[in-house]
Design an enzyme around this catalytic site. Structure first.
Site, PDB file in Angstrom:
ATOM      1  CG  ASP A  85      -1.877   1.161   1.193  1.00 59.41           C
ATOM      2  OD1 ASP A  85      -1.537   2.206   0.598  1.00 59.41           O
ATOM      3  OD2 ASP A  85      -2.981   1.018   1.738  1.00 59.41           O
ATOM      4  CG  HIS A  86       1.662   3.990  -3.345  1.00 56.54           C
ATOM      5  ND1 HIS A  86       0.512   3.569  -3.927  1.00 56.54           N
ATOM      6  CD2 HIS A  86       1.668   5.340  -3.457  1.00 56.54           C
ATOM      7  CE1 HIS A  86      -0.156   4.607  -4.374  1.00 56.54           C
ATOM      8  NE2 HIS A  86       0.520   5.705  -4.101  1.00 56.54           N
ATOM      9  CG  HIS A 107      -4.283   4.328  -1.007  1.00 55.89           C
ATOM     10  ND1 HIS A 107      -3.246   3.430  -0.916  1.00 55.89           N
ATOM     11  CD2 HIS A 107      -4.479   4.529  -2.327  1.00 55.89           C
ATOM     12  CE1 HIS A 107      -2.839   3.122  -2.136  1.00 55.89           C
ATOM     13  NE2 HIS A 107      -3.581   3.768  -3.008  1.00 55.89           N
TER      14      HIS A 107
HETATM   15  N1  LIG Z   1       0.536   1.972 -12.677  1.00 55.97           N
HETATM   16  C1  LIG Z   1       0.342   2.421 -11.475  1.00 55.97           C
HETATM   17  O1  LIG Z   1       0.500   3.606 -11.219  1.00 55.97           O
HETATM   18  C2  LIG Z   1      -0.076   1.488 -10.361  1.00 55.97           C
HETATM   19  C3  LIG Z   1      -0.379   2.042  -9.115  1.00 55.97           C
HETATM   20  C4  LIG Z   1      -0.700   1.191  -8.061  1.00 55.97           C
HETATM   21  C5  LIG Z   1      -0.750  -0.169  -8.267  1.00 55.97           C
HETATM   22  N2  LIG Z   1      -0.493  -0.695  -9.512  1.00 55.97           N
HETATM   23  C6  LIG Z   1      -0.547  -2.149  -9.671  1.00 55.97           C
HETATM   24  O2  LIG Z   1       0.707  -2.576 -10.170  1.00 55.97           O
HETATM   25  C7  LIG Z   1       0.545  -3.699 -11.041  1.00 55.97           C
HETATM   26  C8  LIG Z   1       1.134  -3.344 -12.389  1.00 55.97           C
HETATM   27  O3  LIG Z   1       0.455  -2.218 -12.911  1.00 55.97           O
HETATM   28  P1  LIG Z   1       0.874  -1.493 -14.265  1.00 55.97           P
HETATM   29  O4  LIG Z   1       0.103  -0.222 -14.319  1.00 55.97           O
HETATM   30  O5  LIG Z   1       2.334  -1.439 -14.394  1.00 55.97           O
HETATM   31  O6  LIG Z   1       0.266  -2.493 -15.347  1.00 55.97           O
HETATM   32  P2  LIG Z   1       0.579  -2.546 -16.895  1.00 55.97           P
HETATM   33  O7  LIG Z   1       1.176  -1.263 -17.372  1.00 55.97           O
HETATM   34  O8  LIG Z   1      -0.658  -3.053 -17.554  1.00 55.97           O
HETATM   35  O9  LIG Z   1       1.719  -3.670 -16.973  1.00 55.97           O
HETATM   36  C9  LIG Z   1       1.440  -4.998 -16.731  1.00 55.97           C
HETATM   37  C10 LIG Z   1       2.682  -5.836 -16.920  1.00 55.97           C
HETATM   38  O10 LIG Z   1       2.330  -7.211 -16.871  1.00 55.97           O
HETATM   39  C11 LIG Z   1       2.810  -7.866 -18.049  1.00 55.97           C
HETATM   40  N3  LIG Z   1       1.893  -8.920 -18.457  1.00 55.97           N
HETATM   41  C12 LIG Z   1       0.564  -8.822 -18.626  1.00 55.97           C
HETATM   42  N4  LIG Z   1       0.083 -10.029 -18.997  1.00 55.97           N
HETATM   43  C13 LIG Z   1       1.135 -10.891 -19.050  1.00 55.97           C
HETATM   44  C14 LIG Z   1       1.285 -12.278 -19.358  1.00 55.97           C
HETATM   45  N5  LIG Z   1       0.228 -13.035 -19.691  1.00 55.97           N
HETATM   46  N6  LIG Z   1       2.522 -12.832 -19.307  1.00 55.97           N
HETATM   47  C15 LIG Z   1       3.605 -12.065 -18.991  1.00 55.97           C
HETATM   48  N7  LIG Z   1       3.516 -10.748 -18.699  1.00 55.97           N
HETATM   49  C16 LIG Z   1       2.294 -10.175 -18.720  1.00 55.97           C
HETATM   50  C17 LIG Z   1       2.886  -6.780 -19.086  1.00 55.97           C
HETATM   51  O11 LIG Z   1       3.769  -7.183 -20.084  1.00 55.97           O
HETATM   52  P3  LIG Z   1       3.602  -6.752 -21.635  1.00 55.97           P
HETATM   53  O12 LIG Z   1       4.297  -5.415 -21.728  1.00 55.97           O
HETATM   54  O13 LIG Z   1       4.295  -7.813 -22.375  1.00 55.97           O
HETATM   55  O14 LIG Z   1       2.133  -6.648 -21.900  1.00 55.97           O
HETATM   56  C18 LIG Z   1       3.389  -5.620 -18.267  1.00 55.97           C
HETATM   57  O15 LIG Z   1       4.763  -5.718 -18.060  1.00 55.97           O
HETATM   58  C19 LIG Z   1      -0.946  -3.981 -11.066  1.00 55.97           C
HETATM   59  O16 LIG Z   1      -1.257  -4.925 -10.080  1.00 55.97           O
HETATM   60  C20 LIG Z   1      -1.571  -2.637 -10.672  1.00 55.97           C
HETATM   61  O17 LIG Z   1      -2.834  -2.804 -10.099  1.00 55.97           O
HETATM   62  C21 LIG Z   1      -0.159   0.118 -10.548  1.00 55.97           C
END
Ligand SMILES: NC(=O)c1ccc[n+]([C@@H]2O[C@H](COP(=O)([O-])OP(=O)(O)OC[C@H]3O[C@@H](n4cnc5c(N)ncnc54)[C@H](OP(=O)(O)O)[C@@H]3O)[C@@H](O)[C@H]2O)c1
Length: 515
Positions: free
Chosen positions: A206-207, A269
């Protein structure tokens, strides 16, 4: 290869007394594997945080970073990706010598989550790094992947022996939010995770808990004598906890629709902020003692009897924001035009214990609101008797202590003061503490602190199973109520939310702050 110093480039203090909490805490031999390394979070937060830690001399010399993703990359392509992310997003200046040391331990493993050969290759890579970099078998696995893949990745780690802690080495799992979608799914996920990892191996992110201003809630309350004596129902009228964003959902339709503001922000949060604001003083600041107090207070949270009157979920309509015309949620690309997902949520909670009986905690969050701000406002009761004329105190509000979590981090105390002049007129003034003015050090990013804590095995800032499940238990009835009761009302973008939320507080003779 790694420098002979016993920390990353900058070197450790040989006179360091491990008991001195003022000295930097430096991670021992270790590595970090990031799943989903091509994603938004990894690029903007995780890779820059690793570099910033290295730059601050808080990583061990052979620290290793392994990226796991589907792209057909070589190790060098991955290193270039990290380089670009660091250049664009890191907090501290780029230093070539730190970078050169960091890339010694960078590796890339290509594969999907159901690809057994890729996990075998990951195991071999870790073994190779143990030998080449001296990581000692100590690895954390960061699941920065869509939540539906959390179970699969955890099971693959078990299947390929990557979760085993052999010969005194440690293995840890770092799991991003959201942790489940409701109580049932959170319990299922907990069961899967704990089949593979013991509780002390699991770090749920939980950042918000990594933010300096959030940790400062505890310092403010428990390192001072000033506040705690009035931190209760005898003096506090109510508490408002706000996390407002001015942006819409941007390109995150796929993630956001079906989740919504209450699940995305209140469940984690805001309930964590409530717990830190309302909990009793822990016996110590170790992870067990903190978790015990947070769990106790979350267990005492009660929902309003009438969920229609004590909770509001809503959706932004088009409007004006920062001088620009913006579209409504249902017009956003990738959103079902009939979606019932909330982009705003406000709830009124009670805490049934001796300290807080009768004091409402109002929590609200939303997108496309007036301003980006997160704050906790503890609003005090009016003086029981006023010797001043009503007309002389017309502009006097209630005393308030406002913890400004972001931006403009600090604390404000609002109280009444005599207006200079011949009459006894009293008006609100404020006293401010701003981090930027009081400290020369800039605050580390939340992810720097959290990644370092994972490598150190320090679990203070990570919600436990019980906290996560209690939070869903609070949220589930609200979600179910709104699911049954049709479409959420709308509010214009750029405003402070729907009229229904204003009415919720008006019925209590109160109003929302306009931060
Ligand atoms: N972004 C934020 O600000 C944020 C904030 C809080 C929490 N989070 C959490 O952090 C996590 C990541 O979020 P994100 O925003 O970085 O998501 P994202 O941009 O959609 O990235 C998802 C990652 O997972 C990989 N992936 C998806 N399906 C896959 C598969 N079948 N096999 C291998 N790799 C796969 C993607 O690779 P490809 O590039 O190959 O598709 C990508 O590297 C999530 O749980 C999200 O809820 C994110």
């Amino acid at each position: 290869m790694a420098s002979p110093s016993d920390t990353f480039v900058t070197g450790a203090n040989p006179l360091r007394d491990p008991a001195d909490r003022r000295l930097p805490r430096i991670a021992g031999p270790s590595g970090l594997v990031i799943f989903g390394v091509t994603g938004d979070l990894s690029r903007k937060k995780l890779m820059p945080a690793v570099y910033d830690l290295a730059n601050r001399g808080l990583l061990p010399p052979g620290f290793s970073l392994v990226g796991f993703a589907r792209r057909e990359w070589q190790h060098e392509d991955f290193a270039q990706e990290v380089h670009d992310a660091v250049k664009e997003h890191s907090r501290t200046p780029f230093r070539e010598e730190v970078w050169q040391q960091l890339i010694q331990g960078m590796r890339f493993v290509q594969g999907t989550f159901d690809d057994d050969a890729a996990f075998e290759q990951l195991r071999d890579t870790i073994k190779e790094l143990d030998e080449a970099q001296g990581t000692g078998g100590n690895f954390a696995f960061y699941l920065s992947v869509p939540p539906k893949f959390f179970p699969k990745v955890v099971q693959q780690l078990k299947k390929h022996g990557l979760a085993d802690q052999a010969d005194g080495a440690w293995r840890r799992a770092v799991i991003e939010k959201p942790f489940g979608h409701d109580l049932v799914s959170a319990k299922e996920l907990n069961a899967i995770v704990h089949e593979v990892f013991a509780p002390d191996q699991v770090f749920r992110i939980d950042h918000y808990l990594g933010k300096e201003t959030v940790q400062n809630i505890l310092a403010l309350r428990f390192a001072n004598t000033l506040f705690e004596p009035i931190w209760n129902r005898s003096y506090v009228d109510h508490v408002q906890i706000t996390m407002a964003e001015d942006i819409g959902i941007g390109g995150r339709a796929g993630y956001y629709d079906g989740i919504g503001a209450a699940r995305d922000v209140i469940q984690n949060h805001l309930l964590q902020l409530l717990a830190l604001t309302a909990m009793e003083e822990p016996a110590s600041f170790d992870a067990d003692a903190l978790a015990a107090e947070k769990t106790k207070v979350l267990g005492a949270v009660r929902l309003p009897e009438d969920l229609g009157k004590g909770t509001v979920l809503a959706q932004y309509a088009g409007g004006w924001q920062g001088g620009e015309k913006v579209i409504g949620y249902l017009q956003e690309e990738g959103i079902d035009p009939h979606s019932k997902t909330d982009t705003y949520a406000a709830v009124k909670l009670r805490i049934d214990n001796r300290r807080w009986a009768g004091v409402p905690f109002y929590l609200r969050t939303g997108k496309r609101l007036g301003r980006r701000v997160t704050e906790i406002a503890v609003v005090f009761q009016r003086a029981p008797h006023s010797p001043f004329d009503h007309t002389a105190t017309e502009e006097l509000g209630q005393n308030a202590l406002v913890i400004r979590v972001q931006p403009d981090e600090g604390v404000t105390l609002r109280f009444g003061s005599k207006v200079p002049g011949t009459s006894m007129e009293v008006r609100d003034v404020s006293m401010d503490f701003a981090y930027g003015e009081s400290f020369t050090e800039s605050s580390p990013e939340a992810y720097e602190r959290l990644i370092l804590d994972v490598l150190l095995g320090d679990a203070n800032l990570f919600p436990r199973t019980e906290e996560v499940e209690l939070s869903w238990k609070i949220l589930d009835p609200i979600e179910q109520y709104w699911e049954k009761n049709g479409k959420p009302p709308q509010y214009s973008a750029g405003t402070w939310g729907p009229v229904e939320a204003d009415e919720m507080l008006e019925r209590d003779g109160r109003s929302w702050r306009r931060p």
